[in-house]
Motif scaffolding. Structure first.
Motif, PDB file in Angstrom:
ATOM      1  N   LEU A  80       0.831  -1.202   0.000  1.00 35.14           N
ATOM      2  CA  LEU A  80       0.000   0.000   0.000  1.00 35.14           C
ATOM      3  C   LEU A  80       0.865   1.250   0.000  1.00 35.14           C
ATOM      4  CD1 LEU A  80      -2.612  -0.961   2.744  1.00 35.14           C
ATOM      5  CD2 LEU A  80      -2.894  -1.113   0.264  1.00 35.14           C
ATOM      6  N   SER A  81       0.463   2.220  -0.789  1.00 33.83           N
ATOM      7  CA  SER A  81       1.142   3.519  -0.770  1.00 33.83           C
ATOM      8  C   SER A  81       0.761   4.249   0.518  1.00 33.83           C
ATOM      9  CB  SER A  81       0.719   4.357  -1.979  1.00 33.83           C
ATOM     10  OG  SER A  81      -0.624   4.773  -1.828  1.00 33.83           O
ATOM     11  N   LEU A  82       1.468   5.299   0.826  1.00 35.66           N
ATOM     12  CA  LEU A  82       1.133   6.137   1.974  1.00 35.66           C
ATOM     13  C   LEU A  82      -0.294   6.670   1.835  1.00 35.66           C
ATOM     14  CD1 LEU A  82       1.798   7.656   4.556  1.00 35.66           C
ATOM     15  CD2 LEU A  82       2.840   9.444   3.134  1.00 35.66           C
ATOM     16  N   LYS A  83      -0.685   7.057   0.641  1.00 39.61           N
ATOM     17  CA  LYS A  83      -2.038   7.570   0.403  1.00 39.61           C
ATOM     18  C   LYS A  83      -3.077   6.503   0.735  1.00 39.61           C
ATOM     19  CE  LYS A  83      -0.555  11.387  -1.554  1.00 39.61           C
ATOM     20  NZ  LYS A  83      -0.232  12.480  -0.681  1.00 39.61           N
ATOM     21  N   HIS A  84      -2.811   5.264   0.314  1.00 31.50           N
ATOM     22  CA  HIS A  84      -3.731   4.164   0.622  1.00 31.50           C
ATOM     23  C   HIS A  84      -3.826   3.957   2.134  1.00 31.50           C
ATOM     24  CE1 HIS A  84      -3.213   3.105  -3.643  1.00 31.50           C
ATOM     25  NE2 HIS A  84      -4.329   2.394  -3.509  1.00 31.50           N
ATOM     26  N   LYS A  85      -2.689   3.964   2.809  1.00 30.22           N
ATOM     27  CA  LYS A  85      -2.679   3.737   4.257  1.00 30.22           C
ATOM     28  C   LYS A  85      -3.471   4.813   4.985  1.00 30.22           C
ATOM     29  CE  LYS A  85       1.631   1.138   4.464  1.00 30.22           C
ATOM     30  NZ  LYS A  85       3.028   1.118   4.918  1.00 30.22           N
ATOM     31  N   LYS A  86      -3.269   6.062   4.595  1.00 27.58           N
ATOM     32  CA  LYS A  86      -4.009   7.157   5.229  1.00 27.58           C
ATOM     33  C   LYS A  86      -5.509   6.988   4.997  1.00 27.58           C
ATOM     34  CE  LYS A  86      -0.507  10.789   5.135  1.00 27.58           C
ATOM     35  NZ  LYS A  86      -0.167  12.115   4.602  1.00 27.58           N
ATOM     36  N   ALA A  87      -5.878   6.671   3.767  1.00 22.66           N
ATOM     37  CA  ALA A  87      -7.293   6.512   3.443  1.00 22.66           C
ATOM     38  C   ALA A  87      -7.896   5.340   4.215  1.00 22.66           C
ATOM     39  CB  ALA A  87      -7.478   6.317   1.935  1.00 22.66           C
ATOM     40  N   PHE A  88      -7.217   4.196   4.227  1.00 26.20           N
ATOM     41  CA  PHE A  88      -7.746   3.034   4.942  1.00 26.20           C
ATOM     42  C   PHE A  88      -7.843   3.293   6.443  1.00 26.20           C
ATOM     43  CE2 PHE A  88      -6.610   0.303   1.198  1.00 26.20           C
ATOM     44  CZ  PHE A  88      -7.905  -0.139   0.954  1.00 26.20           C
ATOM     45  N   TYR A  89      -6.873   3.981   6.999  1.00 25.48           N
ATOM     46  CA  TYR A  89      -6.921   4.326   8.421  1.00 25.48           C
ATOM     47  C   TYR A  89      -8.162   5.163   8.718  1.00 25.48           C
ATOM     48  CZ  TYR A  89      -5.574   6.364  12.908  1.00 25.48           C
ATOM     49  OH  TYR A  89      -5.563   6.776  14.214  1.00 25.48           O
ATOM     50  N   ARG A  90      -8.407   6.156   7.892  1.00 23.16           N
ATOM     51  CA  ARG A  90      -9.568   7.027   8.085  1.00 23.16           C
ATOM     52  C   ARG A  90     -10.874   6.272   7.859  1.00 23.16           C
ATOM     53  NH1 ARG A  90      -8.551  12.227   4.630  1.00 23.16           N
ATOM     54  NH2 ARG A  90     -10.670  12.664   5.345  1.00 23.16           N
ATOM     55  N   ILE A  91     -10.916   5.408   6.850  1.00 23.96           N
ATOM     56  CA  ILE A  91     -12.124   4.623   6.568  1.00 23.96           C
ATOM     57  C   ILE A  91     -12.445   3.705   7.744  1.00 23.96           C
ATOM     58  CG2 ILE A  91     -13.056   2.749   5.138  1.00 23.96           C
ATOM     59  CD1 ILE A  91     -11.489   4.090   2.751  1.00 23.96           C
ATOM     60  N   ILE A  92     -11.433   3.034   8.264  1.00 17.93           N
ATOM     61  CA  ILE A  92     -11.644   2.126   9.394  1.00 17.93           C
ATOM     62  C   ILE A  92     -12.165   2.902  10.603  1.00 17.93           C
ATOM     63  CG2 ILE A  92     -10.447   0.668  11.095  1.00 17.93           C
ATOM     64  CD1 ILE A  92      -8.690  -0.317   8.698  1.00 17.93           C
ATOM     65  N   ASN A  93     -11.559   4.031  10.913  1.00 22.16           N
ATOM     66  CA  ASN A  93     -12.025   4.841  12.045  1.00 22.16           C
ATOM     67  C   ASN A  93     -13.463   5.308  11.850  1.00 22.16           C
ATOM     68  OD1 ASN A  93      -9.985   5.248  14.197  1.00 22.16           O
ATOM     69  ND2 ASN A  93      -8.716   5.809  12.462  1.00 22.16           N
ATOM     70  N   GLU A  94     -13.776   5.776  10.663  1.00 20.64           N
ATOM     71  CA  GLU A  94     -15.132   6.256  10.389  1.00 20.64           C
ATOM     72  C   GLU A  94     -16.136   5.105  10.416  1.00 20.64           C
ATOM     73  OE1 GLU A  94     -17.673   8.927  10.535  1.00 20.64           O
ATOM     74  OE2 GLU A  94     -15.698   9.725  10.057  1.00 20.64           O
ATOM     75  N   GLY A  95     -15.744   3.961   9.865  1.00 20.49           N
ATOM     76  CA  GLY A  95     -16.628   2.790   9.875  1.00 20.49           C
ATOM     77  C   GLY A  95     -16.946   2.336  11.290  1.00 20.49           C
ATOM     78  N   ILE A  96     -15.924   2.290  12.142  1.00 18.04           N
ATOM     79  CA  ILE A  96     -16.135   1.911  13.549  1.00 18.04           C
ATOM     80  C   ILE A  96     -17.044   2.933  14.232  1.00 18.04           C
ATOM     81  CG2 ILE A  96     -15.022   1.699  15.801  1.00 18.04           C
ATOM     82  CD1 ILE A  96     -12.553   0.570  14.318  1.00 18.04           C
TER      83      ILE A  96
END
Length: 188
Positions: A80-96
């Protein structure tokens, strides 16, 4: 939110401890926000903390909301690129957050699978579900889902929402792992 629900049932010492933990959590959130704003990467800290940061966020939610959250990763996060990691981190937090605040979920399962072609993220809960067709009818479909949708689109990915009354909600997000597909403006 969790502390407000417990305010009448905890002692003064416990309240002070909880407030101290919240302060620490806010400091971490501010650091993360600054890192995002200034474009810092997890690697600039000397190690890749992508998974550790996700697990820390999960621990905070578990502590304050008495929710059982599991997280399973298959594959190589370094694809994963840094952009992907940032996006997935934010998606996971928002989903939770959505599962806890709006779905009243008590069990949340997060699984992530990464290969050279794409990354698949599934967030499933046992909360009260909703009618996803409402999101089509309403222009502003909530900041949480709207943010998730923007992040997924910025990575040229696909999101599917499955809601079943009495069985909860499942978000299925699939994005290509090609580092050249993201749009800068939505990730910042």
């Amino acid at each position: 939110y969790g502390l407000i629900k417990k305010v009448n049932s905890i002692s003064g010492m416990k309240m002070a401890s909880e407030i101290s933990t919240i302060q620490s959590s806010l400091n971490t959130a501010m650091h993360d926000l600054r890192s995002t704003i200034y474009g810092y990467s997890w690697k600039q800290r000397g190690t890749s903390n992508f998974i550790a940061d996700i697990q820390n966020a999960i621990c905070q939610v578990k502590k304050y909301h008495e929710v059982d959250i599991s997280f399973d990763l298959k594959g190589d996060q370094e694809l994963l690129s840094l952009k992907h990691k940032k996006a997935f981190y934010r998606i996971i937090n928002e989903g939770i957050s959505n599962s806890v605040r709006h779905g009243n979920a008590k069990i949340i399962s997060i699984s992530m699978s990464i290969d050279k072609k794409d990354a698949l993220l599934i967030i499933a809960d046992n909360g009260i579900s909703f009618d996803p067709s409402i999101l089509i009818k309403v222009k502003k479909n909530g900041m949480g889902l709207y943010s998730i949708k923007l992040l997924v689109e910025s990575l040229q990915g696909d999101i599917k929402i499955n809601c079943e009354e009495g069985r909860g909600t499942t978000l299925r997000i699939q994005v290509p792992v090609n580092n050249n597909v993201y749009k800068e403006e939505a990730i910042v």
